[in-house]
Design an enzyme around this catalytic site. Structure first.
Site, PDB file in Angstrom:
ATOM      1  N   MET A  50      17.292  13.199 -21.286  1.00  0.00           N
ATOM      2  CA  MET A  50      18.256  12.491 -22.125  1.00  0.00           C
ATOM      3  C   MET A  50      17.537  11.659 -23.176  1.00  0.00           C
ATOM      4  O   MET A  50      16.673  10.847 -22.843  1.00  0.00           O
ATOM      5  CB  MET A  50      19.115  11.561 -21.264  1.00  0.00           C
ATOM      6  CG  MET A  50      20.033  12.268 -20.306  1.00  0.00           C
ATOM      7  SD  MET A  50      20.784  11.101 -19.137  1.00  0.00           S
ATOM      8  CE  MET A  50      19.424  10.891 -17.994  1.00  0.00           C
ATOM      9  N   GLY A  93      17.160   5.925 -22.465  1.00  0.00           N
ATOM     10  CA  GLY A  93      16.214   7.039 -22.426  1.00  0.00           C
ATOM     11  C   GLY A  93      15.742   7.386 -21.032  1.00  0.00           C
ATOM     12  O   GLY A  93      15.233   6.527 -20.328  1.00  0.00           O
ATOM     13  N   SER A  94      15.868   8.636 -20.613  1.00  0.00           N
ATOM     14  CA  SER A  94      15.590   8.931 -19.215  1.00  0.00           C
ATOM     15  C   SER A  94      15.699  10.424 -18.918  1.00  0.00           C
ATOM     16  O   SER A  94      15.804  11.248 -19.823  1.00  0.00           O
ATOM     17  CB  SER A  94      16.568   8.156 -18.329  1.00  0.00           C
ATOM     18  OG  SER A  94      17.878   8.267 -18.857  1.00  0.00           O
ATOM     19  N   ARG A  95      15.727  10.738 -17.612  1.00  0.00           N
ATOM     20  CA  ARG A  95      15.788  12.131 -17.177  1.00  0.00           C
ATOM     21  C   ARG A  95      16.387  12.177 -15.770  1.00  0.00           C
ATOM     22  O   ARG A  95      16.251  11.233 -14.993  1.00  0.00           O
ATOM     23  CB  ARG A  95      14.361  12.677 -17.193  1.00  0.00           C
ATOM     24  CG  ARG A  95      14.122  13.954 -16.455  1.00  0.00           C
ATOM     25  CD  ARG A  95      12.667  14.343 -16.649  1.00  0.00           C
ATOM     26  NE  ARG A  95      12.132  15.073 -15.515  1.00  0.00           N
ATOM     27  CZ  ARG A  95      10.875  15.453 -15.417  1.00  0.00           C
ATOM     28  NH1 ARG A  95      10.016  15.167 -16.360  1.00  0.00           N
ATOM     29  NH2 ARG A  95      10.465  16.116 -14.348  1.00  0.00           N
TER      30      ARG A  95
END
Length: 216
Positions: free
Chosen positions: A97, A185-187
């Site tokens: 993301m 912001g990430s995953r």
């Protein structure tokens, strides 16, 4: 519609935005500079609002499919050894993301939460190979009646400083409902049983509660 996790930040951003507009009009006499400051304030305010948006994506519960838990791009589809819970090989599907994606995490399947754990850690960029095991993260395992045990892992990125996880061990959860939030912001990694029929491809854009990740 905005996610509840953004309420405080949106309130602060609203106050700062109004202050920037009013103070700019009061104390900056140079027209182009005043307009520049006000437009910059508007830009950052809109960025905050879009980050915490929470589009209504209700779905019909279906145990025969695994839906995307988040919005983003599919960056990993591979067999890996999962060492934290399963301690065997699993099929990993990862969705990255960016800051402009919706950051709500939704339950990919319905079932019983068997495991839920928070891990403090680093803030490597979310696509880094070691992000899954070294970054700040949460690990959740849900036992589904069709697929068996499914794991998902919320992973902080270089900008993410707080992961919110709603999953509690021993509770029943419903596919498509809010499972948490990752700020800035990430995953998210999904760990599926080997042999699961994956329905997405690398670099494909996934939409939470819309894209079908796997089918039985």
């Amino acid at each position: 519609m905005f996610h509840k996790e953004g309420s405080k930040i949106i309130l602060i951003a609203s106050v700062l935005f109004v202050a920037a507009i009013l103070l700019g009009g009061e104390f900056i006499d140079i027209a182009w500079l005043r307009l520049g400051v006000q437009l910059l304030a508007l830009f950052f305010y809109l960025m905050i609002l879009q980050f915490f948006r929470n589009p209504n994506r209700t779905i019909a519960e279906n145990d025969n499919v695994i839906v995307a838990p988040v919005d983003g791009n599919v960056v990993v589809i591979e067999e890996v050894y999962e060492a934290e819970y399963f301690k065997d090989k699993r099929l990993q599907v990862s969705i990255f993301m960016s800051p402009i994606n919706v950051h709500v995490t939704r339950y990919a399947v319905s079932g019983l939460v068997k495991y839920s754990k928070y891990h403090p850690g680093k803030y490597l960029v979310a696509w880094h190979p070691k992000a899954s095991t070294e970054n700040e993260r949460t690990t959740v395992v849900i036992e589904n009646s069709v697929f068996g045990e499914i794991m998902y892992r919320q992973i902080a990125g270089a900008l993410a400083k707080r992961i919110v996880n709603y999953a509690e061990e021993g509770t029943q959860v419903v596919q498509g409902t809010d499972a948490g939030f990752i700020k800035f912001g990430s995953r998210v990694d999904l760990y599926l049983p080997l042999g699961t029929k994956v329905n997405v491809s690398l670099k494909e854009k996934a939409l939470g509660n819309k894209t079908i990740i796997a089918v039985k």
